[in-house]
Enzyme design. Structure first.
Site, PDB file in Angstrom:
ATOM      1  N   TYR A 132       0.770  -1.254   0.000  1.00 23.78           N
ATOM      2  CA  TYR A 132       0.000   0.000   0.000  1.00 23.78           C
ATOM      3  C   TYR A 132       0.800   1.303   0.000  1.00 23.78           C
ATOM      4  CZ  TYR A 132      -3.921  -3.129   0.730  1.00 23.78           C
ATOM      5  OH  TYR A 132      -4.847  -4.118   0.562  1.00 23.78           O
ATOM      6  N   PHE A 422      -9.826  -4.540  11.137  1.00 21.68           N
ATOM      7  CA  PHE A 422     -11.053  -4.391  10.331  1.00 21.68           C
ATOM      8  C   PHE A 422     -10.743  -4.731   8.889  1.00 21.68           C
ATOM      9  CE2 PHE A 422      -8.934  -0.287  10.732  1.00 21.68           C
ATOM     10  CZ  PHE A 422      -8.856   0.167   9.436  1.00 21.68           C
TER      11      PHE A 422
HETATM   12  C1  LIG Z   1      -2.556  -7.720  -2.917  1.00 25.19           C
HETATM   13  C2  LIG Z   1      -3.441  -7.852  -4.136  1.00 25.19           C
HETATM   14  C3  LIG Z   1      -4.823  -7.314  -3.813  1.00 25.19           C
HETATM   15  C4  LIG Z   1      -2.807  -7.041  -5.273  1.00 25.19           C
HETATM   16  O1  LIG Z   1      -3.695  -6.975  -6.364  1.00 25.19           O
HETATM   17  P1  LIG Z   1      -3.165  -6.762  -7.863  1.00 25.19           P
HETATM   18  O2  LIG Z   1      -4.349  -6.485  -8.713  1.00 25.19           O
HETATM   19  O3  LIG Z   1      -2.271  -7.875  -8.240  1.00 25.19           O
HETATM   20  O4  LIG Z   1      -2.330  -5.422  -7.719  1.00 25.19           O
HETATM   21  P2  LIG Z   1      -1.933  -4.457  -8.936  1.00 25.19           P
HETATM   22  O5  LIG Z   1      -1.770  -5.256 -10.188  1.00 25.19           O
HETATM   23  O6  LIG Z   1      -2.871  -3.314  -8.998  1.00 25.19           O
HETATM   24  O7  LIG Z   1      -0.523  -4.004  -8.416  1.00 25.19           O
HETATM   25  C5  LIG Z   1      -0.078  -2.679  -8.402  1.00 25.19           C
HETATM   26  C6  LIG Z   1       1.378  -2.681  -8.025  1.00 25.19           C
HETATM   27  O8  LIG Z   1       1.519  -3.215  -6.701  1.00 25.19           O
HETATM   28  C7  LIG Z   1       2.433  -4.306  -6.715  1.00 25.19           C
HETATM   29  N1  LIG Z   1       1.934  -5.294  -5.738  1.00 25.19           N
HETATM   30  C8  LIG Z   1       0.674  -5.728  -5.619  1.00 25.19           C
HETATM   31  N2  LIG Z   1       0.575  -6.622  -4.619  1.00 25.19           N
HETATM   32  C9  LIG Z   1       1.815  -6.746  -4.107  1.00 25.19           C
HETATM   33  C10 LIG Z   1       2.344  -7.555  -3.056  1.00 25.19           C
HETATM   34  N3  LIG Z   1       1.565  -8.388  -2.351  1.00 25.19           N
HETATM   35  N4  LIG Z   1       3.654  -7.428  -2.787  1.00 25.19           N
HETATM   36  C11 LIG Z   1       4.448  -6.583  -3.519  1.00 25.19           C
HETATM   37  N5  LIG Z   1       3.975  -5.799  -4.529  1.00 25.19           N
HETATM   38  C12 LIG Z   1       2.671  -5.900  -4.814  1.00 25.19           C
HETATM   39  C13 LIG Z   1       2.382  -4.820  -8.133  1.00 25.19           C
HETATM   40  O9  LIG Z   1       3.541  -5.534  -8.470  1.00 25.19           O
HETATM   41  C14 LIG Z   1       2.243  -3.551  -8.915  1.00 25.19           C
HETATM   42  O10 LIG Z   1       3.498  -2.929  -8.998  1.00 25.19           O
HETATM   43  P3  LIG Z   1       3.933  -2.105 -10.322  1.00 25.19           P
HETATM   44  O11 LIG Z   1       2.934  -0.987 -10.447  1.00 25.19           O
HETATM   45  O12 LIG Z   1       5.314  -1.658 -10.009  1.00 25.19           O
HETATM   46  O13 LIG Z   1       3.835  -3.054 -11.453  1.00 25.19           O
HETATM   47  C15 LIG Z   1      -3.565  -9.330  -4.597  1.00 25.19           C
HETATM   48  O14 LIG Z   1      -2.283  -9.827  -4.887  1.00 25.19           O
HETATM   49  C16 LIG Z   1      -4.239 -10.224  -3.582  1.00 25.19           C
HETATM   50  O15 LIG Z   1      -5.456 -10.386  -3.610  1.00 25.19           O
HETATM   51  N6  LIG Z   1      -3.471 -10.853  -2.643  1.00 25.19           N
HETATM   52  C17 LIG Z   1      -4.024 -11.776  -1.677  1.00 25.19           C
HETATM   53  C18 LIG Z   1      -5.018 -11.124  -0.714  1.00 25.19           C
HETATM   54  C19 LIG Z   1      -4.430  -9.893  -0.056  1.00 25.19           C
HETATM   55  O16 LIG Z   1      -3.308  -9.883   0.405  1.00 25.19           O
HETATM   56  N7  LIG Z   1      -5.248  -8.855   0.014  1.00 25.19           N
HETATM   57  C20 LIG Z   1      -4.883  -7.617   0.667  1.00 25.19           C
HETATM   58  C21 LIG Z   1      -5.563  -7.596   1.991  1.00 25.19           C
HETATM   59  S1  LIG Z   1      -5.096  -6.185   2.953  1.00 25.19           S
END
Ligand SMILES: CC(C)(COP(=O)(O)OP(=O)(O)OC[C@H]1O[C@@H](n2cnc3c(N)ncnc32)[C@H](O)[C@@H]1OP(=O)(O)O)[C@@H](O)C(=O)NCCC(=O)NCCS
Length: 422
Positions: A132, A422
């Site tokens: 984030y 949350f």
């Molecule tokens: C975390 C999550 C929501 C990311 O969604 P996503 O659609 O793949 O994210 P995006 O494609 O929009 O990524 C945007 C950027 O963030 C980075 N990023 C996203 N998730 C990341 C992670 N877990 N660790 C490191 N970098 C991450 C991407 O590499 C990308 O970087 P870039 O712009 O340099 O290419 C997804 O991987 C997920 O559902 N994970 C499991 C559940 C989870 O952890 N949810 C969050 C709960 S708080």
């Protein structure tokens, strides 16, 4: 090594309709690696919580592949003001659609709406640290969890309760639902980093509402009352049933939640938990890193840290209102150049703070400090040190000594704490 292939997603991102809620829950459970199909009861319960225009989904070929929702929250700033926050939760992207920008698109949509609504900050609890920061969130509170080795703590084995006229009583869930909300209001109005709790929070935490069908163990509830009978503290805890082969009790108490509005209540509740017969370990739950707990024990080394990690992440949407909402222990001025390329918080402002109040106004004066909006979030609740961030290269001093001046203004004598998830 081959370069990563960049696949962008043309999935549609929009608010979820009522008919799509079961599919949205399936996608959420999938993203969180839980059994995908929800029971009717779970669907009904979750549906009751969703705010239609704040519940986003991404859809590909009619199937939900990403989830995101937000709700209204109040976050306590330094000094006790409650600022309107956009609380973000249920963020998931299905593994087949990851790294195509879906989270970035959902986040941009939600943060723009939050800014338009007039929210001062957005908040979340991050599953993983690297997610984030790119959206301007910074870790604004931390949490520490301890395991107390009770026999090593040096406590008086004859402890029989508070000796100052206060008392500790065990109560049941119904009592907690009656007295807990008012006690928590008193706590959160003085605790920077705390967030408001709904009636539902109390129903879930006392088992009246079962959120996701997971098994429920009724906790024990201990209430502390001061000498005049006022409720000052509340602890919810469970206990396992472990015995050694030599027939010695080795039970562990796990604290689900412990809140207190006086040091006497904090002391009485922790001593109560550490004095229950058969109990040799107490797991504290997530506390502030500077919690009194270890030092309530004659031998603080009996409390071993299990976890020390970031907890509440904050994204400042409105720098002026955020800095004017909090209080300051001293007086001073600080010109901050806030960098926020993709967001609404960038610009140079002059903060003039006194213990009586603060003003924050746009300026063309030279900046004292240049910092990313995510670093400002870490400083805003008083937890982080600008001197430390400067040493890490995350804050730039434009005037010698400015980081030290920023610490004198922004840091607080106790660290912020968010007791809730949350
Ligand atoms: C975390 C999550 C929501 C990311 O969604 P996503 O659609 O793949 O994210 P995006 O494609 O929009 O990524 C945007 C950027 O963030 C980075 N990023 C996203 N998730 C990341 C992670 N877990 N660790 C490191 N970098 C991450 C991407 O590499 C990308 O970087 P870039 O712009 O340099 O290419 C997804 O991987 C997920 O559902 N994970 C499991 C559940 C989870 O952890 N949810 C969050 C709960 S708080």
């Amino acid at each position: 090594m081959t370069a990563a292939v960049r696949v962008r997603s043309d999935s549609e991102i929009r608010s979820v309709t009522d008919a799509e809620v079961p599919d949205w829950i399936r996608a959420l459970n999938t993203g969180f690696l839980r059994a995908p199909m929800a029971s009717e009861a779970e669907v009904a319960d979750r549906r009751s919580q969703l705010i239609p225009d704040r519940t986003l989904g991404a859809f590909d070929a009619g199937r939900c592949v990403a989830t995101f929702r937000s709700f209204r929250q109040e976050l306590t700033a330094v000094g006790g003001a409650a600022v309107p926050a956009d609380a973000i939760t249920n963020v998931s992207v299905t593994s087949t659609h990851r790294r195509r920008g879906l989270l970035s698109r959902m986040m941009a949509k939600d943060l723009a709406a939050a800014k338009d609504r007039g929210d001062v900050v957005a908040t979340l609890i991050a599953a993983e640290y690297p997610i984030y920061g790119r959206y301007g969130f910074g870790p604004a509170t931390h949490a520490t969890e301890w395991m107390i080795d009770v026999p090593r703590a040096g406590l008086d084995r004859r402890y029989a309760g508070p000796d100052d006229g206060g008392r500790v009583d065990l109560v049941d869930g119904e009592d907690v639902r009656k007295l807990g909300p008012e006690l928590h209001e008193r706590l959160r109005r003085r605790q920077p980093g705390a967030v408001d709790r709904t009636d539902r929070w109390w129903q879930v935490s006392t088992g009246v509402v079962r959120r996701d069908g997971s098994p429920w163990t009724e906790p024990f509830y201990a209430v502390h009352r001061g000498p005049d009978g006022t409720v000052e503290g509340l602890a919810a805890y469970t206990c396992d049933d472990t015995w050694s082969d030599a027939k010695q009790p080795l039970n562990t108490v796990t604290v689900k939640n412990l809140i207190a509005v006086t040091p006497a209540a904090e002391r009485a509740l922790w001593l109560h938990l550490c004095s229950i017969d058969w109990v040799t370990k107490v797991r504290s739950g997530y506390r502030a890193p500077d919690d009194l707990l270890p030092h309530l024990l004659p031998d603080p080394r009996a409390a071993t840290p299990l976890t020390h990690a970031d907890w509440l992440w904050v994204r400042i949407l409105d720098v002026v209102r955020a800095l004017e909402a909090r209080t300051y222990e001293g007086s001073g001025t600080l010109v901050l150049e806030v960098v926020d390329p993709a967001g609404p918080a960038g610009g140079r402002r002059r903060l003039e703070a006194t213990p009586e109040g603060a003003s924050c106004t746009p300026t063309t004066e030279s900046a004292d400090l240049t910092l990313d909006v995510a670093q400002l979030a870490a400083l805003w609740l008083g937890d982080e040190s600008a001197v430390r961030l400067a040493a890490l290269g995350r804050v730039q001093e434009e005037r010698a000594g400015a980081a030290r001046s920023a610490d004198a203004l922004l840091r607080t004598s106790r660290r912020p704490w968010c007791p809730d998830m949350f």
